[in-house]
Enzyme design. Structure first.
Site, PDB file in Angstrom:
ATOM      1  N   SER A 139      61.313  24.137  23.194  1.00  0.00           N
ATOM      2  CA  SER A 139      61.755  22.781  22.818  1.00  0.00           C
ATOM      3  C   SER A 139      63.224  22.610  23.181  1.00  0.00           C
ATOM      4  O   SER A 139      63.987  23.585  23.190  1.00  0.00           O
ATOM      5  CB  SER A 139      61.598  22.602  21.312  1.00  0.00           C
ATOM      6  OG  SER A 139      62.203  21.409  20.886  1.00  0.00           O
ATOM      7  N   TYR A 152      62.716  25.848  12.709  1.00  0.00           N
ATOM      8  CA  TYR A 152      62.144  25.418  13.984  1.00  0.00           C
ATOM      9  C   TYR A 152      63.117  25.713  15.135  1.00  0.00           C
ATOM     10  O   TYR A 152      62.740  26.323  16.142  1.00  0.00           O
ATOM     11  CB  TYR A 152      61.820  23.921  13.916  1.00  0.00           C
ATOM     12  CG  TYR A 152      61.121  23.382  15.142  1.00  0.00           C
ATOM     13  CD1 TYR A 152      59.790  23.712  15.393  1.00  0.00           C
ATOM     14  CD2 TYR A 152      61.778  22.560  16.053  1.00  0.00           C
ATOM     15  CE1 TYR A 152      59.134  23.230  16.516  1.00  0.00           C
ATOM     16  CE2 TYR A 152      61.132  22.070  17.178  1.00  0.00           C
ATOM     17  CZ  TYR A 152      59.808  22.411  17.408  1.00  0.00           C
ATOM     18  OH  TYR A 152      59.166  21.936  18.524  1.00  0.00           O
TER      19      TYR A 152
HETATM   20  N1  LIG Z   1      55.759  16.781  20.392  1.00  0.00           N
HETATM   21  C1  LIG Z   1      57.024  17.007  20.639  1.00  0.00           C
HETATM   22  O1  LIG Z   1      57.863  16.097  20.652  1.00  0.00           O
HETATM   23  C2  LIG Z   1      57.476  18.409  20.948  1.00  0.00           C
HETATM   24  C3  LIG Z   1      58.813  18.587  21.349  1.00  0.00           C
HETATM   25  C4  LIG Z   1      59.239  19.863  21.659  1.00  0.00           C
HETATM   26  C5  LIG Z   1      58.363  20.941  21.580  1.00  0.00           C
HETATM   27  N2  LIG Z   1      57.078  20.735  21.168  1.00  0.00           N
HETATM   28  C6  LIG Z   1      56.198  21.890  21.110  1.00  0.00           C
HETATM   29  O2  LIG Z   1      54.953  21.563  21.700  1.00  0.00           O
HETATM   30  C7  LIG Z   1      53.953  22.424  21.176  1.00  0.00           C
HETATM   31  C8  LIG Z   1      52.719  21.582  20.813  1.00  0.00           C
HETATM   32  O3  LIG Z   1      53.018  20.791  19.684  1.00  0.00           O
HETATM   33  P1  LIG Z   1      52.591  19.268  19.551  1.00  0.00           P
HETATM   34  O4  LIG Z   1      53.819  18.475  19.551  1.00  0.00           O
HETATM   35  O5  LIG Z   1      51.524  18.945  20.495  1.00  0.00           O
HETATM   36  O6  LIG Z   1      52.083  19.255  18.026  1.00  0.00           O
HETATM   37  P2  LIG Z   1      50.634  19.228  17.368  1.00  0.00           P
HETATM   38  O7  LIG Z   1      49.893  18.006  17.750  1.00  0.00           O
HETATM   39  O8  LIG Z   1      50.878  19.477  15.913  1.00  0.00           O
HETATM   40  O9  LIG Z   1      49.898  20.486  18.017  1.00  0.00           O
HETATM   41  C9  LIG Z   1      50.161  21.790  17.590  1.00  0.00           C
HETATM   42  C10 LIG Z   1      48.974  22.647  17.982  1.00  0.00           C
HETATM   43  O10 LIG Z   1      49.256  24.001  17.626  1.00  0.00           O
HETATM   44  C11 LIG Z   1      48.144  24.514  16.938  1.00  0.00           C
HETATM   45  N3  LIG Z   1      48.537  25.578  16.030  1.00  0.00           N
HETATM   46  C12 LIG Z   1      49.471  25.558  15.055  1.00  0.00           C
HETATM   47  N4  LIG Z   1      49.527  26.742  14.435  1.00  0.00           N
HETATM   48  C13 LIG Z   1      48.604  27.531  15.043  1.00  0.00           C
HETATM   49  C14 LIG Z   1      48.166  28.863  14.858  1.00  0.00           C
HETATM   50  N5  LIG Z   1      48.701  29.669  13.917  1.00  0.00           N
HETATM   51  N6  LIG Z   1      47.199  29.344  15.673  1.00  0.00           N
HETATM   52  C15 LIG Z   1      46.646  28.570  16.627  1.00  0.00           C
HETATM   53  N7  LIG Z   1      47.018  27.302  16.846  1.00  0.00           N
HETATM   54  C16 LIG Z   1      47.966  26.799  16.054  1.00  0.00           C
HETATM   55  C17 LIG Z   1      47.537  23.329  16.200  1.00  0.00           C
HETATM   56  O11 LIG Z   1      46.157  23.562  15.978  1.00  0.00           O
HETATM   57  P3  LIG Z   1      45.485  23.987  14.584  1.00  0.00           P
HETATM   58  O12 LIG Z   1      46.246  23.301  13.488  1.00  0.00           O
HETATM   59  O13 LIG Z   1      44.068  23.495  14.737  1.00  0.00           O
HETATM   60  O14 LIG Z   1      45.563  25.467  14.539  1.00  0.00           O
HETATM   61  C18 LIG Z   1      47.700  22.245  17.261  1.00  0.00           C
HETATM   62  O15 LIG Z   1      46.628  22.286  18.168  1.00  0.00           O
HETATM   63  C19 LIG Z   1      54.579  23.135  19.978  1.00  0.00           C
HETATM   64  O16 LIG Z   1      54.956  24.439  20.355  1.00  0.00           O
HETATM   65  C20 LIG Z   1      55.812  22.298  19.687  1.00  0.00           C
HETATM   66  O17 LIG Z   1      56.825  23.028  19.055  1.00  0.00           O
HETATM   67  C21 LIG Z   1      56.617  19.499  20.852  1.00  0.00           C
END
Ligand SMILES: NC(=O)c1ccc[n+]([C@@H]2O[C@H](COP(=O)([O-])OP(=O)(O)OC[C@H]3O[C@@H](n4cnc5c(N)ncnc54)[C@H](OP(=O)(O)O)[C@@H]3O)[C@@H](O)[C@H]2O)c1
Length: 262
Positions: A139, A152
């Site tokens: 991130s 985070y």
């Molecule tokens: N969206 C943004 O603006 C943003 C910005 C910077 C970085 N990111 C990064 O992008 C990545 C994806 O996040 P997102 O934004 O798409 O959020 P999200 O919609 O909450 O997706 C997170 C995913 O991670 C899975 N997850 C969480 N804990 C887990 C575990 N212990 N084992 C297996 N799966 C797990 C969740 O599935 P389950 O709950 O079903 O396990 C879900 O599929 C993350 O690493 C986040 O830090 C996002």
């Protein structure tokens, strides 16, 4: 990309699910993981509707036994992986300035150890095959300690550093390591934020297109959107601490006000 064997962790929502769907449309075989079984099965059905092959793997990246058995399934099905998109992540908001060990542990177990468990599982085969791509989703929050997000930010800073070490160690082996640093992209994580507080916000398909393009183009680090990347890496990260502290604590007060209103 046709026939390419791709693992995506955290494919039950957000960036992970969208990446699975975009790659399915391009003929990839997709191993997808997540803890919510219903959502995982839904992702698998959506992949198949788009003509892709899906291998749903139910469980947690924080559990080395789950990861070990998931990779065994992948090997049995396809013999190995071409891409591992290590995307699963969690965010917690912390108030009050006192770090809570349980928050840190939960966030690090997913955002850091979740990536390390998968690297440990897949790298020996990739090194033997002299090919493969590991892409860790970090991130832009890795670049400064944001108030209320210590766990985070610290987890993503740790992830950036460990991916960089691996990238250098694996130089010349045929295995690529990519660090992906998104800004704000629509997902379950950002659904909890105030939209007005997310500059240069991207819809999920647009964010994921930029992420996949960067990985495919062979970049070592993929940042998007470019406006947020410039702002964070060239302005915020370079502010002297006395100025950063003033700016960030003002933002912190505003965020707290927003949260108390919602
Ligand atoms: N969206 C943004 O603006 C943003 C910005 C910077 C970085 N990111 C990064 O992008 C990545 C994806 O996040 P997102 O934004 O798409 O959020 P999200 O919609 O909450 O997706 C997170 C995913 O991670 C899975 N997850 C969480 N804990 C887990 C575990 N212990 N084992 C297996 N799966 C797990 C969740 O599935 P389950 O709950 O079903 O396990 C879900 O599929 C993350 O690493 C986040 O830090 C996002």
């Amino acid at each position: 990309m046709t026939g390419r064997r791709v693992l995506i962790t955290g494919a039950t929502s957000g960036l992970g699910r969208e990446a699975a769907l975009q790659l399915a449309q391009r003929g990839c075989r997709l191993a997808v993981t997540g803890r919510r079984l219903d959502r995982l099965q839904e992702t698998a059905s959506l992949i198949r509707e788009r003509g892709g092959e899906a291998l749903p793997l139910h469980g947690s990246v924080s559990d080395p036994l789950d990861v070990g058995s998931h990779y065994d399934e992948v090997r049995r099905a396809w013999g190995g992986l071409d891409w591992a998109l290590l995307n699963a992540g969690v965010a917690v908001t912390q108030e009050g300035g006192t770090p809570q060990a349980q928050d840190y542990r939960r966030v690090f177990e997913t955002n850091v150890f979740g990536v390390v468990h998968w690297m440990e599982a897949v790298l020996p085969d990739m090194i033997r095959a002299k090919s493969g791509t590991i892409a860790g989703v970090s991130s832009l929050a890795a670049y400064r300690g944001l108030p209320g997000s210590g766990a985070y930010c610290a987890s993503k800073a740790a992830l950036n550093t460990l991916l960089e070490s691996a990238r250098v160690e694996l130089r010349g082996t045929g295995v690529r390591v990519v660090t992906v640093c998104p800004g704000f992209v629509r997902s379950e994580i950002t659904d909890r934020n105030d939209p007005e507080e997310m500059a240069f916000f991207l819809e999920t398909p647009a964010g994921v297109r930029l992420m996949l393009r960067g990985i495919e183009q062979g970049e070592a680090k993929v940042f998007f959107p470019w406006q947020m990347s410039l702002l964070v890496r060239y302005l915020l990260a370079r502010l002297p601490d006395w100025l950063y502290d003033r700016v960030a604590s003002r933002r912190s007060m505003k965020w707290r006000e927003c949260r108390s209103r919602h």
